[in-house]
Design a protein around this motif. Structure first.
Motif, PDB file in Angstrom:
ATOM      1  N   SER A  35      30.217  33.179  48.562  1.00 37.53           N
ATOM      2  CA  SER A  35      30.147  33.854  47.180  1.00 37.53           C
ATOM      3  C   SER A  35      30.672  35.460  47.397  1.00 37.53           C
ATOM      4  CB  SER A  35      28.780  33.754  46.669  1.00 37.53           C
ATOM      5  OG  SER A  35      28.418  32.393  46.205  1.00 37.53           O
ATOM      6  N   VAL A  36      30.039  35.975  48.363  1.00 37.52           N
ATOM      7  CA  VAL A  36      30.456  37.255  48.532  1.00 37.52           C
ATOM      8  C   VAL A  36      32.222  37.306  48.715  1.00 37.52           C
ATOM      9  CG1 VAL A  36      30.455  39.334  50.092  1.00 37.52           C
ATOM     10  CG2 VAL A  36      28.286  38.400  49.047  1.00 37.52           C
ATOM     11  N   TRP A  38      34.369  35.256  48.110  1.00 36.40           N
ATOM     12  CA  TRP A  38      35.091  34.984  46.804  1.00 36.40           C
ATOM     13  C   TRP A  38      35.226  36.042  45.783  1.00 36.40           C
ATOM     14  CZ3 TRP A  38      38.617  31.486  45.968  1.00 36.40           C
ATOM     15  CH2 TRP A  38      38.815  30.360  46.654  1.00 36.40           C
ATOM     16  N   ILE A  39      34.010  36.879  45.813  1.00 34.85           N
ATOM     17  CA  ILE A  39      33.971  37.902  44.864  1.00 34.85           C
ATOM     18  C   ILE A  39      35.053  39.054  45.578  1.00 34.85           C
ATOM     19  CG2 ILE A  39      32.692  39.879  44.073  1.00 34.85           C
ATOM     20  CD1 ILE A  39      30.316  37.591  43.722  1.00 34.85           C
ATOM     21  N   GLY A  40      34.734  39.200  46.766  1.00 38.25           N
ATOM     22  CA  GLY A  40      35.753  40.470  47.539  1.00 38.25           C
ATOM     23  C   GLY A  40      37.015  40.121  47.425  1.00 38.25           C
ATOM     24  N   ALA A  42      38.397  38.179  44.992  1.00 36.40           N
ATOM     25  CA  ALA A  42      38.745  38.518  43.542  1.00 36.40           C
ATOM     26  C   ALA A  42      39.096  39.955  43.235  1.00 36.40           C
ATOM     27  CB  ALA A  42      37.689  37.757  42.944  1.00 36.40           C
ATOM     28  N   VAL A  43      38.180  40.532  43.667  1.00 35.71           N
ATOM     29  CA  VAL A  43      38.355  42.211  43.435  1.00 35.71           C
ATOM     30  C   VAL A  43      39.670  42.622  44.159  1.00 35.71           C
ATOM     31  CG1 VAL A  43      37.170  44.340  44.185  1.00 35.71           C
ATOM     32  CG2 VAL A  43      35.702  42.720  43.365  1.00 35.71           C
TER      33      VAL A  43
END
Length: 257
Positions: A35-36, A38-40, A42-43
């Motif tokens: 999850s981290v 994907w979030i990174g 995306a950011v």
């Protein structure tokens, strides 16, 4: 999967429990890391997108400003071109007007030249007529001078001869050249001239007041005042020279206009 056993086999409260707990923990830890990521990602994508939008916005603003400057420059150039075109057209009109004026002035100049030449011809004609002196009827012309020769057989004293010339608007002849002397002597044997003695100054003077130049055209030995009152001068055909004689004598005479 590797499992370490720290108790006895079959102990329900031993490593079996721990194994379950370990698997559960491993599963939950893997999900958290993904999850981290994907979030990174995306950011990062969002950041890149935002950066791209900022750059595009900045470039769009710069392009718009450049377009405005370009359009202004094109407008100014177009305006200057139009002004230059107007100036050129005005210069063409001015040049055409000047060309017409120059043509008119040239025509006037040519007309003035023709008029000047005609006037010059007229002046030359008048000067020719002026230099070509005309004489009264009965007078003789010699070297552009007019002479009146007294009638044949008529004689007068020097004073009376002069009065006759003055009555005709002339005076007794003044001889200034040998040619004139020869012209005068042809008429008669002896002829009165306009030369006489001025007793006040004791000089020989012509009737116009001028003194006799140099030695004049005297006969050899003259003037001699032989009789004591030889104050007037005659010219004889034979001697072809001047001679002083008494003024009371009577001879033919010649007047000069």
């Amino acid at each position: 999967m590797s499992v370490a056993f720290h108790g006895k086999s079959g102990d329900p409260e031993g490593d079996g429990w721990n194994l379950m707990a370990s698997e559960n923990r491993s599963s939950y830890g893997w999900l958290s890391r993904r999850s981290v990521c994907w979030i990174g990602a995306a950011v990062v994508c969002f950041g890149l997108l935002l950066l791209t939008m900022i750059l595009v916005a900045n470039n769009t603003s710069a392009i718009n400003q450049w377009d405005m400057k370009y359009n202004n420059l094109v407008h100014e150039i177009t305006k200057s071109r139009d002004n230059l075109s107007q100036d050129r057209d005005q210069l063409k009109i001015h040049y055409s007007n000047l060309t017409q004026e120059m043509g008119m002035l040239l025509n006037k100049y040519n007309a003035m030249v023709i008029s000047r030449d005609m006037l010059q011809k007229e002046v030359n004609r008048l000067n020719l007529n002026k230099t070509e002196k005309s004489c009264f009827q009965g007078w003789k012309k010699f070297n552009n001078k007019c002479y009146y020769v007294s009638p044949a057989g008529v004689t007068k004293t020097w004073s009376d001869s002069r009065r006759d010339c003055q009555a005709r608007g002339a005076d007794l002849v003044i001889i200034t050249t040998i040619a004139e002397l020869n012209f005068v002597k042809k008429s008669y044997g002896v002829t009165w001239t306009g030369l006489s003695l001025n007793k006040a100054t004791n000089t020989w003077k012509w009737v116009d007041g001028t003194e006799l130049a140099d030695d004049g055209f005297w006969q050899e030995g003259e003037p001699n005042n032989m009789s004591g009152d030889e104050d007037c001068v005659e010219v004889s055909r034979d001697a072809s020279a001047l001679n002083d004689v008494p003024c009371s004598r009577k001879f033919s005479w010649i007047c000069e206009d």
